[in-house]
Design a protein around this motif. Sequence first.
Motif, short mmCIF file in Angstrom:
data_model
loop_
_atom_site.label_atom_id
_atom_site.label_comp_id
_atom_site.label_asym_id
_atom_site.label_seq_id
_atom_site.Cartn_x
_atom_site.Cartn_y
_atom_site.Cartn_z
N ASP A 261 5.96 12.62 3.46
CA ASP A 261 5.01 12.09 2.49
C ASP A 261 3.90 13.07 2.18
O ASP A 261 2.91 12.73 1.54
CB ASP A 261 4.40 10.77 2.97
CG ASP A 261 3.79 10.89 4.36
OD1 ASP A 261 3.64 12.04 4.84
OD2 ASP A 261 3.47 9.85 4.95
N LEU B 77 4.51 -0.37 7.46
CA LEU B 77 4.38 0.23 6.14
C LEU B 77 5.51 -0.29 5.27
O LEU B 77 6.65 -0.40 5.72
CB LEU B 77 4.46 1.75 6.24
CG LEU B 77 3.28 2.48 6.86
CD1 LEU B 77 3.60 3.97 7.00
CD2 LEU B 77 2.03 2.30 6.01
N CYS B 78 5.20 -0.60 4.03
CA CYS B 78 6.24 -1.10 3.12
C CYS B 78 7.36 -0.08 2.96
O CYS B 78 8.53 -0.44 2.80
CB CYS B 78 5.63 -1.42 1.76
SG CYS B 78 4.38 -2.75 1.81
N SER B 79 7.01 1.20 3.06
CA SER B 79 8.01 2.26 2.89
C SER B 79 9.01 2.30 4.04
O SER B 79 10.07 2.91 3.92
CB SER B 79 7.31 3.62 2.77
OG SER B 79 6.52 3.87 3.93
N ALA B 80 8.69 1.66 5.18
CA ALA B 80 9.59 1.66 6.34
C ALA B 80 10.80 0.77 6.11
O ALA B 80 11.82 0.91 6.79
CB ALA B 80 8.84 1.22 7.58
N GLY B 81 10.69 -0.17 5.19
CA GLY B 81 11.81 -1.05 4.87
C GLY B 81 12.28 -1.88 6.05
O GLY B 81 11.47 -2.40 6.83
N CYS C 119 3.34 -6.24 4.65
CA CYS C 119 3.37 -4.81 4.92
C CYS C 119 2.24 -4.11 4.16
O CYS C 119 1.68 -4.65 3.21
CB CYS C 119 4.72 -4.21 4.52
SG CYS C 119 5.10 -4.33 2.75
N THR D 269 0.90 -0.86 1.89
CA THR D 269 1.42 0.12 0.94
C THR D 269 0.92 1.52 1.24
O THR D 269 1.52 2.50 0.83
CB THR D 269 1.03 -0.26 -0.50
OG1 THR D 269 -0.40 -0.35 -0.60
CG2 THR D 269 1.65 -1.60 -0.88
N ARG D 270 -0.21 1.62 1.97
CA ARG D 270 -0.79 2.93 2.29
C ARG D 270 -0.89 3.12 3.79
O ARG D 270 -1.15 2.17 4.53
CB ARG D 270 -2.20 3.06 1.69
CG ARG D 270 -2.25 3.00 0.18
CD ARG D 270 -3.69 3.18 -0.31
NE ARG D 270 -3.79 3.14 -1.75
CZ ARG D 270 -3.98 2.04 -2.46
NH1 ARG D 270 -4.08 0.88 -1.83
NH2 ARG D 270 -4.06 2.08 -3.77
N GLU D 271 -0.71 4.35 4.22
CA GLU D 271 -0.87 4.66 5.63
C GLU D 271 -2.34 4.50 6.05
O GLU D 271 -3.24 4.87 5.31
CB GLU D 271 -0.46 6.11 5.92
CG GLU D 271 1.01 6.37 5.87
CD GLU D 271 1.32 7.80 6.28
OE1 GLU D 271 0.37 8.53 6.63
OE2 GLU D 271 2.50 8.17 6.26
#
Length: 260
Positions: free
Chosen positions: A34, A146-150, A161, A163-165
Amino acid sequence: FFHLQFQRSSKMRLGTAFATTVAMAAAPRRVSADGNSISSKLQVHIPQTLNTPGGYDHREALFGVPPYGGSLQQNLYYADSDLCDPAVDTRKGYPIRPMDDDGNMLPWPSPYILMVDRGGCTFVQKVRNAQRSGAAGVIIADNTCLCSAGDACHSDPGTDCETREPIMADDGSGADISIPSFLMFKQDADPIKAEVMANHPVRIEMAWSLPSPDDRVEYDFWSTPTDLVSKDFQKQFKDAAQALGDRAYFTPHMYIYDGI
């Protein structure tokens, strides 16, 4: 908040005039998927089943004094607490230890690395309390996916979740912190925490690299659009920045949040 981070080569040195506002980071930079700069490594050595090639993804605190060029490899203890109370109970947590003559569990044996839950207070407060309790380093276990972790991360019921770290920022009072700390993402922290809570020993390593000399100073500046505290610093640092000239590599970072 604002944070300035330098990478130093072996041939260039900067003065200490900015000691209260500058965090020195003498490490070659790896970059995560990222785009975040990573100058450290986090790895579990015991048990071997939790060892992962290349180490665990993590984020470094923007405060504290890491032992650049060195490492910390110690037993991990889970505080079972957010560690927001300065009166740290070193006799609780996991793994379970033997009892003393009064029937109380023995404190965490020094030296150790302490795992602490995220939330309840600032990162600086947690690490300060851990430092005062005798910890050599701190791992903040994230409690939100994190939403990106799925599907790799499982949120607690009723928790959305992110959206930002999260950013392990200095709250403005972190000058007294002398130990290093990392943030570990929930999908990685949960299995390690479960292993410790099962009363199994976990040995973890926090390591930092040294720079490759290239006769250049690299520095990054983190800020926000509404940051007024750093305005005077930016003006004062102008002369130093100009003096470095083409022997410097500067990367600005601006955090922009919804509604600001």
